[in-house]
Write a protein that holds these residues in place. Structure first.
Motif, PDB file in Angstrom:
ATOM      1  N   ARG A  39       2.856  -0.393   3.920  1.00  0.00           N
ATOM      2  CA  ARG A  39       2.705   0.943   3.332  1.00  0.00           C
ATOM      3  C   ARG A  39       4.097   1.490   3.025  1.00  0.00           C
ATOM      4  O   ARG A  39       4.979   1.444   3.872  1.00  0.00           O
TER       5      ARG A  39
ATOM      6  N   SER B  95       0.837  -1.199   0.000  1.00  0.00           N
ATOM      7  CA  SER B  95       0.000   0.000   0.000  1.00  0.00           C
ATOM      8  C   SER B  95       0.877   1.256   0.000  1.00  0.00           C
ATOM      9  O   SER B  95       2.058   1.189  -0.354  1.00  0.00           O
TER      10      SER B  95
ATOM     11  N   ASN C 178       4.853  -0.097   8.125  1.00  0.00           N
ATOM     12  CA  ASN C 178       5.394   0.975   7.282  1.00  0.00           C
ATOM     13  C   ASN C 178       6.811   0.618   6.857  1.00  0.00           C
ATOM     14  O   ASN C 178       7.571   0.064   7.645  1.00  0.00           O
TER      15      ASN C 178
END
Length: 281
Positions: A149, A102, A210
């Motif tokens: 992400r 993402s 992340n």
């Protein structure tokens, strides 16, 4: 032998995974471009997944044309939401490990501190909205999936900021680059290695993570680093994003906090300059 399916095989991340794959011969690697795994056609996608029958899926395929998404909303959502939902459902039903990629564009840019995985999402463009909806569907359909992400991805492959800057700095005497959007770049080769490290790890901790390289910079500062490593003489000027309007709004601050992935998977994250140098070798 476990079979790894990589969607978006011709993209930056898929291409970097194909470079690393020969170093991991214990897996059977299936690199699928849009013909082999058709994210825009859900009926076809279901049968393609069944035919390939993977043990692990790296879902690197996505609709990534940020400005174009403003006028191609349906297509962006079909690929970034509906296809992700189908892949997640398939992986849950067939006990397939799924790593889905993402973006930092799920945030609105209003933060002033690095964003962790719990930070409030609030996309400000169609692309970000479609990716966030995909994340939600992914975790709903398969609670055991991992979502990474990432931000400002570049590579020796595909189209990206670094390659554009390299070209412009050789063609022009001076260029303008936005100096009021803050984040950190991601070298796709580093992210590819992280994905493999996760599946090689003895533990599989699902959820959102992340990942980008270390550093807090603007696109302008990124361009200056590219100029430095490339030895270009082109002058680089910083301008405000209001002087460079785009169809889709971009978050003004999307620096990602990497503490979770570093801690859970015991990873060292290189500084962006350390990774950027590799493009110029």
């Amino acid at each position: 032998m476990k079979k790894i399916l990589v969607t978006g095989a011709t993209g930056q991340l898929g291409s970097e995974l194909s470079v690393l794959a020969p170093s991991y011969p214990q897996y059977e690697w299936i690199f699928a471009d849009r013909n082999k795994v058709t994210l825009g056609n859900l009926k076809l996608l279901q049968s393609q997944l069944e035919d390939i029958n993977p043990d692990i899926i790296f879902n690197c395929g996505a609709y990534t044309a940020v400005d174009k998404a403003e006028s191609e909303r349906d297509l962006a959502f079909r690929i970034n939401h509906e296809a992700v939902k189908l892949i997640a459902k398939y992986s849950a039903e067939n006990n397939v490990k799924l790593i889905h990629i993402s973006t930092d564009y799920v945030f609105d840019g209003s933060s002033s501190i690095a964003l962790n995985e719990e930070a409030k999402t609030n996309p400000i463009n169609v692309y970000g909205e479609s990716k966030l909806t995909g994340e939600i569907a992914c975790l709903k359909e398969n609670r055991e999936s991992i979502i990474i992400r990432t931000s400002w991805v570049y590579s020796k492959f595909g189209n990206n900021f670094v390659k554009t800057m390299q070209r412009l700095m050789q063609e022009r005497d001076e260029i303008n680059v936005v100096n009021d959007q803050i984040g950190s770049p991601t070298y796709a080769a580093d992210l590819a290695k992280v994905m493999i490290d996760i599946i090689e790890s003895p533990k599989w901790i699902s959820g959102i993570y992340n990942y980008s390289n270390e550093g807090e910079i603007s696109w302008y500062e990124f361009a200056l680093s590219i100029k430095e490593f490339g030895g270009y003489s082109c002058k680089v000027w910083g301008i405000s994003s209001s002087s460079y309007p785009t169809l889709a709004k971009r978050p003004s601050f999307s620096l990602l906090d990497k503490a979770k992935i570093k801690s859970v998977y015991n990873l060292e994250v290189p500084n962006y300059k350390e990774s950027l140098k590799k493009i110029f070798v």
